[in-house]
Design an enzyme around this catalytic site. Structure first.
Site, PDB file in Angstrom:
ATOM      1  N   ASP A 179      21.542  38.540  29.932  1.00 36.64           N
ATOM      2  CA  ASP A 179      21.168  38.658  31.525  1.00 36.64           C
ATOM      3  C   ASP A 179      21.747  39.663  32.176  1.00 36.64           C
ATOM      4  OD1 ASP A 179      19.305  38.258  33.684  1.00 36.64           O
ATOM      5  OD2 ASP A 179      19.373  36.271  33.337  1.00 36.64           O
TER       6      ASP A 179
ATOM      7  N   ASP B  79      10.532  37.014  35.944  1.00 36.87           N
ATOM      8  CA  ASP B  79      10.988  35.848  36.391  1.00 36.87           C
ATOM      9  C   ASP B  79       9.261  34.994  37.050  1.00 36.87           C
ATOM     10  OD1 ASP B  79      13.589  35.636  35.358  1.00 36.87           O
ATOM     11  OD2 ASP B  79      14.307  35.675  37.449  1.00 36.87           O
TER      12      ASP B  79
END
Ligand code: GLA
Length: 708
Positions: A449, A513
């Site tokens: 990430d 997301d």
């Protein structure tokens, strides 16, 4: 076999040709001019081509104008944005490169150019791949005795006058890749990314199109950079009316100081041409990326990521029950997300300490990993190796290990700072810690990430994004080297680092997301324009979306998540029996269909009714197809518009059926009779199409066509 061009300055054109695409470089004037980039023209003599592009001499031009070519130099009369900008102190601002040497065959060309006065050498490499993608590399060598400061080195390719529009993509967290199409009018269109990562707003590809072009038809030209750092994509129409596309790294002041004898290598630019609309561009890009040796070849395992199921609440008992349930419904890879390490109980602390937290995991990760493996699933783990929370052991020990401008600490974002990977000690530390965990648990897959953009990204006062980006690529490659078979997902708060550069260092991208199925329709439609769907994570989210609060049926969610590397991001312990049944049917269906979904041609149908989106995948032998009809809103008329199913063999007959996951929510007394199954030709499917049922908004149906 590359051959040098004899007498190349006397009437020489180099033609690179492959996959129905052609690049014609005219080298006669001593610098590279692109006479043509597009469809194959057949055998046209160079002199004829030059005649075609010769527009005469207007009064307002030079007395003896030349085409300024790819380098767009002022020294050759160009007044738009040049390809190369740089200087030696206050001298050398205006280069004039001439060709010194050329080698080429049908698919490769190397051109060496020099500017003797400026003591610079530019090496250009052009490769046209078997799929018709043009890959262009520029390397600038400093052959002088003083430092040359490079400010910009971009690849520019002209597009024809009939390219009247531009198309690029914008976005933000939870809403990536939204298309924006505009007229390509005089002036410069500039898409810059300065986040130190490609970013949610990154276009991935900058296109020029003919007015009639859409997803299925028309001509499209596009440039995309193989780079995850700062970048520029450009489209310019000059006052002459001529237009071009450009792409290059965004170099901060002082970032590319080329020492005597040293060089700067620009990121590769991929150039795509299609005369079959945007889908044709996509098909080329997918075929090119699929042909890479490192392209994931195993069937893409259906994934459960526990982020939206438990967030930071790591409880072994819950996670074991989740693993049991996941395996029972057909999940093949179980991914433990953020929260397993150091003091990371929320997003305020612990980043940078890649050691399993004994508070939460007193026996390490083994109890979970062993269960996951015993259930026959792969195990995946989350890292954010480039980052550090000030509240972490790492930062307390090494507060100077961050990217910064001396004397100030950059503003925090998500309570974190960025590690300075241009410092080899930092790289070593990150590699050692991350590798130790991967090796101990034989982790199959990591989600890597990158949750904040870079601000003040400096190393000892020098701009550092370029070296930071290269160091990241090295870390990912090294982790793979040390852990053969390891797969890597690139994530940056969802789709903040999806680019053609990262495609060569990662196996999968976390698309967004945003798991709301409605929002995902557009995000996936456009992210998959150049990135093949099997590289894009598409997960079934919770019944009520955490990203929007919307409630969607299981059918809408599973159909949306089918068109990618499918997975689930939902607390299955909350799912009803009915929902679990749907999921079980869906995982089985995904396994059955993934060869088609991940190997065929992606089709984005031009549907006349804006209330619906239609897309699908057709196998390359045209024997089968799978399409989704997605009702976005209610329809204007009582009878929804028929949707076409293009791309099949017009002369073949197909058995058409729908695949339901639960009862599709429709509002009519009787569904159209074709939904019971029928046979029809590919020609009829492509032109007449199928009449959809009257669905509730935010519902979808799946249609399968199989050659009889
Ligand atoms: C980012 C990712 C999410 C999740 C969280 C964890 O936001 O995009 O999927 O991994 O970080 O903190």
């Amino acid at each position: 076999m590359l051959t040098a061009v004899p007498d190349m300055l006397d009437d020489t054109c180099v033609i690179l040709r492959s996959g129905g695409v052609e690049l014609i470089l005219d080298l006669e004037s001593g610098h590279p001019i692109v006479l043509h980039w597009g469809t194959s023209l057949g055998e046209v003599p160079p002199a004829t081509l030059r005649t075609l592009v010769d527009g005469g001499i207007p009064h307002s031009d030079l007395d003896d104008p030349t085409d300024p070519g790819m380098l767009r130099e002022s020294s050759r009369g160009f007044t738009g944005r040049p390809a190369i900008r740089g200087h030696r102190g206050d001298l050398g601002f205006s280069p004039k490169f001439t060709i010194r040497d050329v080698e080429h065959d049908d698919q490769h060309c190397r051109v060496a150019l020099v500017d003797d006065a400026l003591e610079l050498r530019l090496e250009q490499s052009f490769i046209i791949t078997d799929q018709g993608v043009l890959l262009i590399d520029f390397t600038l060598h400093n052959e002088g005795t003083t430092t040359y400061t490079l400010d910009e080195l971009a690849v520019w390719l002209p597009v024809p006058d009939r390219a009247t529009d531009t198309l690029d993509f914008t976005g933000r967290w939870l809403r990536e890749r939204q298309p924006q199409r505009q007229p390509l009018t005089p002036g410069l269109r500039l898409r810059e990314s300065r986040e130190g990562r490609s970013g949610h707003d990154y276009t991935i590809v900058q296109c020029a199109l003919t007015a009639d072009a859409g997803t299925e038809r028309g001509e499209v030209w596009g440039l995309g950079l193989l780079w995850s750092g700062n970048s520029r994509h450009l489209a310019e129409r000059a006052v002459t009316g001529r237009a071009a596309l450009g792409a290059g790294e965004l170099i901060e002041p002082g970032e590319a100081e080329i020492a005597p004898g040293d060089h700067y290598r620009a990121p590769t630019v991929a150039a795509f041409y299609s005369n079959e609309g945007l889908d044709g561009l996509g098909a080329r890009s997918h075929a090119w990326l699929r042909a890479r040796a490192e392209h994931p070849s195993s069937p893409r395992p259906l994934t459960l990521n526990v982020w939206e199921a438990v967030y930071f609440d790591h409880n072994l008992d819950t996670l074991l029950r989740l693993a049991d349930r996941a395996a029972a419904i057909g999940v093949e890879r179980f991914v433990l997300d953020d929260g397993w390490f150091g003091s990371r109980r929320d997003d305020w602390s612990g980043l940078g300490d890649w050691v399993v937290s004994r508070d939460v995991w007193p026996d390490g990760l083994a109890p979970l990993v062993d269960r996951v493996r015993a259930l026959g699933m792969q195990f995946g783990l989350w890292f954010e190796g480039e980052m550090v929370n000030p509240d972490s052991e790492l930062y307390v020990a090494h507060p100077d290990w961050i990217l910064q401008v001396p004397g100030r600490v950059p503003p925090l974002a998500r309570h974190q700072l960025v590690l300075d990977l241009t410092n080899p000690e930092v790289v070593e530390h990150v590699l050692e810690q991350v590798h130790a965990v991967i090796a101990e648990y034989q982790v199959d897959y990591i989600k890597w990430d990158h949750n904040r953009f870079l601000t003040d990204p400096g190393h000892q006062g020098h701009p550092a994004v370029r070296r930071q980006t290269e160091a990241l690529y090295d870390i990912l490659d090294e982790l793979r080297r040390r852990n053969p078979g390891l797969e890597i997902e690139s994530c940056a708060s969802g789709g903040g680092r999806i680019d053609l550069g990262m495609a060569f260092h990662a196996d999968r991208f976390w698309t967004s997301d945003q798991n709301d199925a409605l929002e995902r329709q557009e995000i996936q439609r456009w992210t998959s324009l150049v990135i093949p769907p099997e590289m894009l994570g598409t997960h079934v989210g919770p019944t009520v979306s955490h990203g929007t609060g919307r409630l969607h049926s299981a059918q809408m969610r599973v159909i949306t998540a089918l068109f990618g590397h499918a997975g689930i991001e939902w607390n299955l312990l909350d799912a009803t029996e009915e929902e679990l049944t749907v999921l079980t049917e869906w995982t089985a269906f995904y396994r059955e269909q993934r060869a088609l979904l991940h190997g065929g041609r992606t089709v984005r149908v031009e549907h006349p009714d804006p209330s619906a989106l239609v897309h699908g995948v057709v196998s390359h032998d045209r024997s089968e197809a799978i399409f989704a009809y997605v009702q976005l809103t209610t329809t204007a008329g009582t009878r929804p518009a028929a949707f076409r199913v293009p791309g099949l063999d017009p002369t073949a007959t197909y058995r058409v059926r729908t695949q339901a996951f639960g009862a599709p929510a429709s509002v009519q007394r009787r569904a159209p009779s074709w939904m019971d199954g029928f046979e029809i030709t590919g020609a009829a499917l492509a032109s007449v199409g199928l009449r959809p049922p009257i669905l509730w908004p935010e519902e979808a149906i799946l249609i399968m066509a199989q050659r009889t």
